[in-house]
Enzyme design. Structure first.
Site, PDB file in Angstrom:
ATOM      1  N   ARG A   1      11.789  -5.680   5.440  1.00 19.53           N
ATOM      2  CA  ARG A   1      11.598  -3.984   4.910  1.00 19.53           C
ATOM      3  C   ARG A   1      12.507  -3.146   5.804  1.00 19.53           C
ATOM      4  O   ARG A   1      12.750  -3.475   7.066  1.00 19.53           O
ATOM      5  CB  ARG A   1      10.057  -3.819   5.060  1.00 19.53           C
ATOM      6  CG  ARG A   1      10.013  -2.156   5.212  1.00 19.53           C
ATOM      7  CD  ARG A   1       8.388  -1.628   5.055  1.00 19.53           C
ATOM      8  NE  ARG A   1       7.773  -2.345   6.413  1.00 19.53           N
ATOM      9  CZ  ARG A   1       6.277  -2.228   6.457  1.00 19.53           C
ATOM     10  NH1 ARG A   1       5.566  -1.579   5.615  1.00 19.53           N
ATOM     11  NH2 ARG A   1       5.889  -2.712   7.678  1.00 19.53           N
TER      12      ARG A   1
ATOM     13  N   ARG B   1      -0.263  -8.757  13.536  1.00 18.22           N
ATOM     14  CA  ARG B   1      -0.871  -7.826  12.494  1.00 18.22           C
ATOM     15  C   ARG B   1      -1.510  -8.568  11.534  1.00 18.22           C
ATOM     16  O   ARG B   1      -2.941  -8.184  11.105  1.00 18.22           O
ATOM     17  CB  ARG B   1       0.176  -7.159  11.933  1.00 18.22           C
ATOM     18  CG  ARG B   1       0.852  -5.965  12.875  1.00 18.22           C
ATOM     19  CD  ARG B   1       2.237  -5.680  12.509  1.00 18.22           C
ATOM     20  NE  ARG B   1       1.848  -4.763  11.312  1.00 18.22           N
ATOM     21  CZ  ARG B   1       2.949  -4.645  10.436  1.00 18.22           C
ATOM     22  NH1 ARG B   1       4.340  -5.149  10.519  1.00 18.22           N
ATOM     23  NH2 ARG B   1       3.113  -3.933   9.079  1.00 18.22           N
TER      24      ARG B   1
ATOM     25  N   ARG C   1      -9.946   0.055   8.465  1.00 17.26           N
ATOM     26  CA  ARG C   1      -9.287  -1.175   8.827  1.00 17.26           C
ATOM     27  C   ARG C   1     -10.381  -2.014   9.613  1.00 17.26           C
ATOM     28  O   ARG C   1     -10.147  -3.247  10.061  1.00 17.26           O
ATOM     29  CB  ARG C   1      -8.459  -0.889   9.867  1.00 17.26           C
ATOM     30  CG  ARG C   1      -7.129  -0.855   9.215  1.00 17.26           C
ATOM     31  CD  ARG C   1      -5.872  -0.592  10.203  1.00 17.26           C
ATOM     32  NE  ARG C   1      -4.831  -1.379  10.135  1.00 17.26           N
ATOM     33  CZ  ARG C   1      -3.663  -1.036   9.458  1.00 17.26           C
ATOM     34  NH1 ARG C   1      -3.825  -0.040   8.835  1.00 17.26           N
ATOM     35  NH2 ARG C   1      -2.706  -1.670   9.245  1.00 17.26           N
TER      36      ARG C   1
ATOM     37  N   ARG D   1      11.225  -1.161  11.078  1.00 16.23           N
ATOM     38  CA  ARG D   1      10.128  -0.588  12.113  1.00 16.23           C
ATOM     39  C   ARG D   1       9.978  -1.586  13.237  1.00 16.23           C
ATOM     40  O   ARG D   1      10.159  -2.725  13.030  1.00 16.23           O
ATOM     41  CB  ARG D   1       8.734  -0.789  11.259  1.00 16.23           C
ATOM     42  CG  ARG D   1       8.233   0.652  10.606  1.00 16.23           C
ATOM     43  CD  ARG D   1       7.141   0.787   9.803  1.00 16.23           C
ATOM     44  NE  ARG D   1       5.988  -0.064  10.020  1.00 16.23           N
ATOM     45  CZ  ARG D   1       4.940   0.028   9.301  1.00 16.23           C
ATOM     46  NH1 ARG D   1       4.799   0.421   8.322  1.00 16.23           N
ATOM     47  NH2 ARG D   1       3.830  -0.977   9.845  1.00 16.23           N
TER      48      ARG D   1
ATOM     49  N   LYS E   1       0.848  -0.867   0.143  1.00 15.51           N
ATOM     50  CA  LYS E   1      -0.150   0.121  -0.031  1.00 15.51           C
ATOM     51  C   LYS E   1       0.742   1.143   0.095  1.00 15.51           C
ATOM     52  O   LYS E   1       0.632   2.195  -0.694  1.00 15.51           O
ATOM     53  CB  LYS E   1      -0.977  -0.011   1.127  1.00 15.51           C
ATOM     54  CG  LYS E   1      -1.724  -1.111   1.231  1.00 15.51           C
ATOM     55  CD  LYS E   1      -2.824  -0.921   2.591  1.00 15.51           C
ATOM     56  CE  LYS E   1      -2.248  -1.118   3.997  1.00 15.51           C
ATOM     57  NZ  LYS E   1      -1.313  -2.352   4.323  1.00 15.51           N
TER      58      LYS E   1
HETATM   59  P1  AP5 Z   1       4.882  -1.619   1.768  1.00 13.90           P
HETATM   60  O1  AP5 Z   1       4.351  -0.838   0.532  1.00 13.90           O
HETATM   61  O2  AP5 Z   1       5.649  -0.828   3.029  1.00 13.90           O
HETATM   62  O3  AP5 Z   1       3.586  -2.345   2.463  1.00 13.90           O
HETATM   63  P2  AP5 Z   1       2.300  -1.824   3.114  1.00 13.90           P
HETATM   64  O4  AP5 Z   1       0.868  -2.229   2.447  1.00 13.90           O
HETATM   65  O5  AP5 Z   1       2.129  -0.220   3.131  1.00 13.90           O
HETATM   66  O6  AP5 Z   1       2.358  -2.388   4.507  1.00 13.90           O
HETATM   67  P3  AP5 Z   1       2.445  -1.670   5.987  1.00 13.90           P
HETATM   68  O7  AP5 Z   1       3.130  -2.746   6.790  1.00 13.90           O
HETATM   69  O8  AP5 Z   1       2.804  -0.506   5.786  1.00 13.90           O
HETATM   70  O9  AP5 Z   1       0.785  -1.943   6.322  1.00 13.90           O
HETATM   71  P4  AP5 Z   1       0.425  -1.858   7.763  1.00 13.90           P
HETATM   72  O10 AP5 Z   1      -1.187  -1.975   7.202  1.00 13.90           O
HETATM   73  O11 AP5 Z   1       0.522  -3.118   8.320  1.00 13.90           O
HETATM   74  O12 AP5 Z   1       0.900  -0.715   8.473  1.00 13.90           O
HETATM   75  P5  AP5 Z   1       0.390   0.866   8.858  1.00 13.90           P
HETATM   76  O13 AP5 Z   1       1.597   1.437   8.828  1.00 13.90           O
HETATM   77  O14 AP5 Z   1      -0.737   1.059   7.831  1.00 13.90           O
HETATM   78  O15 AP5 Z   1       5.568  -2.846   1.517  1.00 13.90           O
HETATM   79  C1  AP5 Z   1       6.215  -3.864   2.114  1.00 13.90           C
HETATM   80  C2  AP5 Z   1       7.602  -4.361   1.937  1.00 13.90           C
HETATM   81  O16 AP5 Z   1       7.477  -5.057   0.655  1.00 13.90           O
HETATM   82  C3  AP5 Z   1       8.507  -3.289   1.678  1.00 13.90           C
HETATM   83  O17 AP5 Z   1       9.757  -3.614   1.975  1.00 13.90           O
HETATM   84  C4  AP5 Z   1       8.581  -3.129   0.224  1.00 13.90           C
HETATM   85  O18 AP5 Z   1       9.665  -2.626  -0.311  1.00 13.90           O
HETATM   86  C5  AP5 Z   1       8.115  -4.388  -0.351  1.00 13.90           C
HETATM   87  N1  AP5 Z   1       7.410  -4.461  -1.542  1.00 13.90           N
HETATM   88  C6  AP5 Z   1       6.389  -3.704  -1.954  1.00 13.90           C
HETATM   89  N2  AP5 Z   1       5.987  -3.909  -3.183  1.00 13.90           N
HETATM   90  C7  AP5 Z   1       6.530  -4.958  -3.512  1.00 13.90           C
HETATM   91  C8  AP5 Z   1       6.498  -5.891  -4.819  1.00 13.90           C
HETATM   92  N3  AP5 Z   1       5.420  -5.981  -5.423  1.00 13.90           N
HETATM   93  N4  AP5 Z   1       7.371  -7.050  -4.889  1.00 13.90           N
HETATM   94  C9  AP5 Z   1       8.191  -7.177  -3.847  1.00 13.90           C
HETATM   95  N5  AP5 Z   1       8.511  -6.488  -2.655  1.00 13.90           N
HETATM   96  C10 AP5 Z   1       7.417  -5.458  -2.513  1.00 13.90           C
HETATM   97  O19 AP5 Z   1      -0.051   0.672  10.255  1.00 13.90           O
HETATM   98  C11 AP5 Z   1       0.729   0.390  11.537  1.00 13.90           C
HETATM   99  C12 AP5 Z   1      -0.119   0.300  12.805  1.00 13.90           C
HETATM  100  O20 AP5 Z   1      -0.792   1.359  12.858  1.00 13.90           O
HETATM  101  C13 AP5 Z   1      -1.511  -0.685  12.706  1.00 13.90           C
HETATM  102  O21 AP5 Z   1      -0.905  -2.220  13.167  1.00 13.90           O
HETATM  103  C14 AP5 Z   1      -2.146  -0.119  13.667  1.00 13.90           C
HETATM  104  O22 AP5 Z   1      -1.602  -0.353  15.134  1.00 13.90           O
HETATM  105  C15 AP5 Z   1      -1.992   1.450  13.518  1.00 13.90           C
HETATM  106  N6  AP5 Z   1      -3.044   1.704  12.623  1.00 13.90           N
HETATM  107  C16 AP5 Z   1      -2.801   2.339  11.129  1.00 13.90           C
HETATM  108  N7  AP5 Z   1      -4.048   2.576  10.831  1.00 13.90           N
HETATM  109  C17 AP5 Z   1      -4.887   2.435  11.528  1.00 13.90           C
HETATM  110  C18 AP5 Z   1      -6.397   2.221  11.332  1.00 13.90           C
HETATM  111  N8  AP5 Z   1      -7.167   2.787  10.443  1.00 13.90           N
HETATM  112  N9  AP5 Z   1      -7.103   1.861  12.582  1.00 13.90           N
HETATM  113  C19 AP5 Z   1      -6.472   1.498  13.637  1.00 13.90           C
HETATM  114  N10 AP5 Z   1      -5.135   1.195  13.636  1.00 13.90           N
HETATM  115  C20 AP5 Z   1      -4.395   1.804  12.733  1.00 13.90           C
HETATM  116 MG    MG Z   2       2.433   1.140   4.916  1.00 15.00          MG
END
Ligand code: AP5
Ligand code: MG
Ligand code: ZN
Length: 216
Positions: free
Chosen positions: A126, A170, A92, A159, A16
């Site tokens: 990552r 997660r 979410r 992270r 994402k």
């Molecule tokens: P990346 O692009 O970083 O993936 P992502 O989908 O953004 O993954 P996140 O870990 O950021 O998602 P998340 O939803 O768990 O975390 P968030 O920060 O939103 O890609 C991942 C890796 O793969 C990278 O190394 C990249 O280089 C690689 N990659 C990408 N595309 C690729 C491809 N095509 N091929 C190969 N490799 C690839 O949330 C974190 C925390 O915040 C949550 O756990 C929660 O506690 C809180 N939070 C956030 N939003 C909310 C909400 N709405 N409600 C409640 N709590 C929330």
């Molecule tokens: Mg992300």
């Protein structure tokens, strides 16, 4: 259509952040991400709320969802300030999805489909830039110089929630709370499903086409 309103859905590690960053640049729209917003405010005091923990940090390090009232407010403010946007990491759960439908209209809802084994490999490998937040992967998307951001020269760090145990939690939280959200948009017939296991460039081509199609 003026600037597009895009929702990008996918499990933790689906890409994402990687794809949102590119979309924001290509369409000149805001990247609205609750994860980054919460990481920038990890020690925000929640003790006046009737919540389990007192800071976003505690929820995030446990892999749990931060309370809806906190994230809803972040999204509302960010969307008010944006013309076009790509929303990443929200909604979410179904309550957040309902809140979102009250405050904005979506032009495109895109789901990045990636298998669980691949998600674990991506998250544990990552690295993110401590300064600008750019995403890398030690194997799949390495920076030119190890440990250094290509874009700004900042330090690349892991992270806190990218350890194997927290990643598993997660993914469990995602399955329980967020898969119903994906299902909800699928039932509405608006979900565009994209194979998220292609290369980042190929995934981007598909995502970009989906946004362009929505604009026509
Ligand atoms: P990346 O692009 O970083 O993936 P992502 O989908 O953004 O993954 P996140 O870990 O950021 O998602 P998340 O939803 O768990 O975390 P968030 O920060 O939103 O890609 C991942 C890796 O793969 C990278 O190394 C990249 O280089 C690689 N990659 C990408 N595309 C690729 C491809 N095509 N091929 C190969 N490799 C690839 O949330 C974190 C925390 O915040 C949550 O756990 C929660 O506690 C809180 N939070 C956030 N939003 C909310 C909400 N709405 N409600 C409640 N709590 C929330
Ligand atoms: Mg992300
Ligand atoms: Zn950087």
């Amino acid at each position: 259509m003026s600037q597009p309103h895009v929702l990008l859905l996918g499990a933790p590690g689906a890409g994402k952040g990687t794809q949102s960053e590119r979309l924001a640049e290509a369409f000149d729209i805001e990247h609205v991400t609750t994860g980054d917003a919460l990481r920038a405010n990890k020690d925000m005091d929640l003790s006046h709320m009737d919540t389990e923990y007192d800071t976003p940090r505690a929820y995030m390090e446990a892999g749990e969802l931060v309370p809806d009232e906190v994230v809803n407010e972040i999204v509302k403010t960010a969307l008010e300030e944006a013309d076009g946007y790509v929303l990443d990491g929200y909604p979410r759960n179904l309550d957040q999805a309902e809140y979102l439908s009250d405050i904005t209209d979506l032009d495109a809802v895109i789901f990045l489909d990636v298998s669980e084994d691949e998600l674990v490999d991506r998250l544990t490998g990552r690295r993110v830039c401590d300064d600008c937040g750019a995403n890398y992967h030690v194997e799949f998307n390495p920076p030119e110089t190890e440990g250094v951001c290509d874009k700004c020269g900042g330090d690349l760090i892991q992270r806190d929630d990218d350890t194997e145990d927290t990643v598993r939690e997660r993914l469990r939280v995602y399955e329980e709370n967020t898969e119903p959200v994906v299902e909800h948009y699928r039932d509405e017939g608006v979900l565009v499903e994209i194979d998220g296991e292609d290369t980042p460039d190929d995934v981007f081509d598909a995502v970009k086409s989906a946004v362009e199609d929505a604009a026509n």
